[in-house]
Design an enzyme around this catalytic site. Structure first.
Site, short mmCIF file in Angstrom:
data_model
loop_
_atom_site.label_atom_id
_atom_site.label_comp_id
_atom_site.label_asym_id
_atom_site.label_seq_id
_atom_site.Cartn_x
_atom_site.Cartn_y
_atom_site.Cartn_z
N LYS A 163 38.74 -17.45 8.77
CA LYS A 163 38.37 -18.41 7.82
C LYS A 163 36.71 -18.24 7.44
O LYS A 163 35.90 -18.55 8.24
CB LYS A 163 38.62 -19.65 8.35
CG LYS A 163 38.43 -20.96 7.41
CD LYS A 163 37.82 -22.13 7.89
CE LYS A 163 36.47 -22.19 7.83
NZ LYS A 163 35.78 -22.17 6.52
N GLY A 218 28.11 -19.83 13.68
CA GLY A 218 27.57 -20.97 12.79
C GLY A 218 26.66 -21.86 13.40
O GLY A 218 25.97 -21.33 14.17
N GLU A 240 28.51 -18.29 18.74
CA GLU A 240 27.26 -17.66 18.26
C GLU A 240 26.55 -18.78 17.37
O GLU A 240 27.00 -18.70 16.25
CB GLU A 240 27.45 -16.34 17.60
CG GLU A 240 28.03 -15.26 18.35
CD GLU A 240 27.24 -14.28 18.94
OE1 GLU A 240 26.21 -14.64 19.11
OE2 GLU A 240 27.93 -13.38 19.88
N CYS A 274 19.97 -16.10 12.19
CA CYS A 274 20.03 -17.12 13.04
C CYS A 274 18.76 -16.45 14.22
O CYS A 274 18.30 -17.38 14.66
CB CYS A 274 21.35 -16.65 13.90
SG CYS A 274 21.77 -14.75 14.22
N GLU A 372 15.84 -26.04 13.58
CA GLU A 372 16.14 -24.78 13.15
C GLU A 372 15.82 -24.74 11.44
O GLU A 372 16.81 -25.69 10.91
CB GLU A 372 17.34 -24.11 13.47
CG GLU A 372 17.58 -22.78 12.73
CD GLU A 372 19.11 -22.33 12.79
OE1 GLU A 372 19.91 -23.10 12.89
OE2 GLU A 372 19.13 -21.26 13.06
P1 NAD Z 1 28.30 -24.15 9.78
O1 NAD Z 1 28.46 -24.53 11.33
O2 NAD Z 1 28.15 -25.09 8.75
O3 NAD Z 1 29.73 -23.44 9.40
C1 NAD Z 1 30.22 -22.19 10.02
C2 NAD Z 1 31.54 -22.24 9.51
O4 NAD Z 1 32.25 -23.23 10.38
C3 NAD Z 1 32.23 -22.11 8.41
O5 NAD Z 1 33.07 -21.12 7.94
C4 NAD Z 1 32.68 -23.64 8.34
O6 NAD Z 1 33.61 -23.82 7.09
C5 NAD Z 1 33.33 -23.98 9.64
N1 NAD Z 1 33.34 -25.04 9.94
C6 NAD Z 1 32.81 -26.14 9.51
N2 NAD Z 1 33.22 -27.54 9.97
C7 NAD Z 1 34.20 -26.88 11.03
C8 NAD Z 1 35.00 -27.61 11.86
N3 NAD Z 1 34.91 -29.07 12.24
N4 NAD Z 1 35.71 -26.81 12.77
C9 NAD Z 1 35.86 -25.74 12.64
N5 NAD Z 1 35.13 -24.73 11.82
C10 NAD Z 1 34.18 -25.67 10.81
O7 NAD Z 1 27.30 -22.86 9.73
P2 NAD Z 1 26.76 -22.23 8.54
O8 NAD Z 1 25.73 -23.01 7.55
O9 NAD Z 1 27.68 -21.43 7.75
O10 NAD Z 1 25.86 -21.02 9.07
C11 NAD Z 1 24.41 -21.15 9.54
C12 NAD Z 1 24.21 -21.35 10.86
O11 NAD Z 1 24.69 -20.21 11.52
C13 NAD Z 1 22.86 -21.46 11.43
O12 NAD Z 1 22.72 -22.54 12.40
C14 NAD Z 1 22.59 -20.14 11.98
O13 NAD Z 1 21.51 -19.96 12.91
C15 NAD Z 1 23.89 -19.77 12.69
N6 NAD Z 1 24.15 -18.12 12.78
C16 NAD Z 1 24.24 -17.69 14.04
C17 NAD Z 1 24.43 -16.41 14.20
C18 NAD Z 1 24.59 -15.91 15.53
O14 NAD Z 1 24.83 -14.83 15.88
N7 NAD Z 1 24.18 -16.73 16.71
C19 NAD Z 1 24.79 -15.77 13.25
C20 NAD Z 1 24.72 -16.07 11.89
C21 NAD Z 1 24.41 -17.60 11.74
#
Ligand code: NAD
Length: 470
Positions: A163, A218, A240, A274, A372
């Site tokens: 997803k 995320g 992650e 990230c 962040e």
């Molecule tokens: P997000 O948490 O808003 O969304 C990530 C994913 O989770 C999306 O696919 C979203 O649709 C899904 N999601 C949303 N609500 C959910 C729920 N209740 N249950 C399950 N899934 C759900 O993150 P984002 O804004 O897409 O990404 C940015 C963040 O990701 C930043 O904090 C960044 O640091 C982090 N990030 C971390 C890494 C790593 O490897 N540590 C890599 C890339 C990004």
């Protein structure tokens, strides 16, 4: 969407916005609950036979996946620019990086560990696939972060429901089409959905009884919800999440040589990495000089539509992120911080552009250095001693990455090892290899990449065999 090897539509749709124009340019399907259930059921059914396929044959299947993917790399990079916003060269880099991850997955080895092998008994530890993996991915590196999950998961005998983020569904949907015939039906499924609609696809997947493992990349708030959802049936989970990486710049650096590197570590992908530099601590003796160099870098930076020739930085990916970054800078301003350059949206553009911004005179505990930012904003702060810098760097709920910049390699190494973060660098930042990646503290749980993919996508089974004739 790709469900059970078949391309499937949905009545409900959501708009996909090009971040450079701020306009909807395509629509993606919003999966119904029945469709998500169908995808999980298909993955579960496919798991029964896929887990029994020998590793060598699963690797051959992944080689077919890579072949199909490689044939569409330019097209995928193009689509990535349109839905994510990054410059075309960076998009091509991401697409190539993901191909590298497929290659690494094909090279994975799973050697059995023999604990004891005597005349009377043999104790061996083997790895078993877990089952259906839900791969939940973000919008900053939509292709790279996803291939990092599904390629090793599939090679190791699991089946996947992927997803993607609602901000970047198109590359995932297109990859579903491209890879459709390279794998048996149900081994890889792609479902999309908008978090704003009644039915949250991610939330449904992470609490679904048919899913055995969630691999999530995320934000920390979503990761916490997922961890909680996974507890109901003790699903395996890897998280992650976000970071607030510190860079410590010692007074012995060559300022002109190092400032552009620190700048890139903070502003590449417009800060939407990230493990970007998100807090910069500079020794007080070189603080003014270093600050001026950083401002020079920001003023030279070219940003615009990812298809424009020579553009180094694109817009933020979405309005929500733009508003968040703007609010953090306004808060910093209101608290008396000094905005040295940038500090606002790009004039005359409807896209989500924010100027590269450097903030100093930071007040401890304010939102800007503690949250962040995930955007093109870097706070810089002077420090007096190495101990103080390390203590301030570690004073964070996050622990994803950190770096020390110095011409004294031994001291750099020693200081870097004191940073409480999953990856630490000396004289570089964001440089990712095949080594394990993940976070300390609230930045994550578990590790992925390299041999840690085996730990992430398999269960450990101990075989204890009595050899004597009973
Ligand atoms: P997000 O948490 O808003 O969304 C990530 C994913 O989770 C999306 O696919 C979203 O649709 C899904 N999601 C949303 N609500 C959910 C729920 N209740 N249950 C399950 N899934 C759900 O993150 P984002 O804004 O897409 O990404 C940015 C963040 O990701 C930043 O904090 C960044 O640091 C982090 N990030 C971390 C890494 C790593 O490897 N540590 C890599 C890339 C990004």
């Amino acid at each position: 969407m790709l469900i059970d090897g078949t391309l499937t539509k949905s009545e409900e749709k959501f708009g996909v916005i090009n971040p450079s124009s701020g306009e909807v340019f395509a629509h993606a399907p919003h999966a119904t609950q029945a469709q998500v259930d169908e995808a999980v059921a298909a993955a579960k059914k496919a798991f029964r036979s896929w887990q029994a396929v020998p590793l060598s044959e699963r690797k051959l299947a992944m080689a077919k996946v890579k072949e199909a993917y490689d044939q569409h790399r330019d097209e995928l990079a193009d689509l990535l620019v349109r839905e994510q916003g990054k410059p075309l060269a960076s998009a091509k880099g991401e697409v190539a990086g993901a191909a590298g991850l497929m290659k690494k997955a094909i090279e994975l080895t799973v050697p059995p560990e023999v604990y004891s092998d005597t005349a009377t008994r043999r104790i061996e530890v083997v790895r078993k696939p877990i089952g259906v993996v839900a791969a939940i991915t973000p919008w900053n590196f939509p292709i790279f972060c996803s291939v990092a999950k599904f390629a090793p998961a599939i090679v190791l005998g699991n089946t996947v429901v992927w997803k993607p983020s609602p901000f970047t569904p198109l590359t995932a949907l297109r990859m579903g089409e491209i890879l459709q015939s390279a794998l048996p039906p149900g081994v890889l499924n792609v479902v999309t959905g908008d978090d704003k609609q009644r039915f949250n696809v991610g939330a449904h997947l992470t609490s679904h009884a048919g899913v055995s493992k969630v691999s999530f990349t995320g934000s920390v708030p979503t990761g916490k919800k997922i961890m909680s959802a996974c507890s109901s049936d003790v699903k395996r989970v890897t998280l992650e999440m976000g970071g607030n990486d510190a860079a410590i710049v010692r007074k012995d650096v060559d300022v002109k040589a190092m400032a552009p590197k620190v700048f890139s570590g903070a502003f590449n992908n417009s800060g939407q990495i990230c493990c970007a530099v998100k807090r910069c601590f500079v020794h007080e003796d070189i603080f003014d000089e270093f600050k001026e160099e950083l401002v020079r870098c920001a003023e030279k930076a070219t940003f615009g539509d990812g298809f424009e020739v020579g553009v180094e930085y694109g817009p933020l990916n979405n309005k929500m992120q733009l508003d968040k970054v703007s609010a953090l800078v306004e808060d910093a301003r209101a608290q008396g911080c000094e905005v040295l350059c940038g500090g606002g949206r790009r004039e005359g553009s409807r896209g989500f552009f924010y100027e590269p911004t450097i903030v100093s005179n930071i007040k401890e505990g304010r939102r800007c250095p503690t949250q962040e930012q995930f955007g093109p904003v870097m706070p810089i702060t002077p420090y007096k001693s190495d101990e103080e810098a390390v203590a301030r760097a570690n004073d964070s709920e996050y622990g994803l990455g950190g770096s020390v910049w110095t011409s004294d390699f031994a001291t750099g190494n020693a200081l870097a090892s004191k940073l409480l973060a999953g990856t630490v660098w000396v004289n570089q930042h964001t440089d990712l290899t095949e080594a394990p990646f993940g976070g300390f503290k609230q930045s994550g749980l578990g590790r992925e990449f390299g041999s840690f993919n085996v730990a992430s996508f398999t269960e450990v089974q101990t075989l204890s065999l009595a050899k004597q004739d009973v």
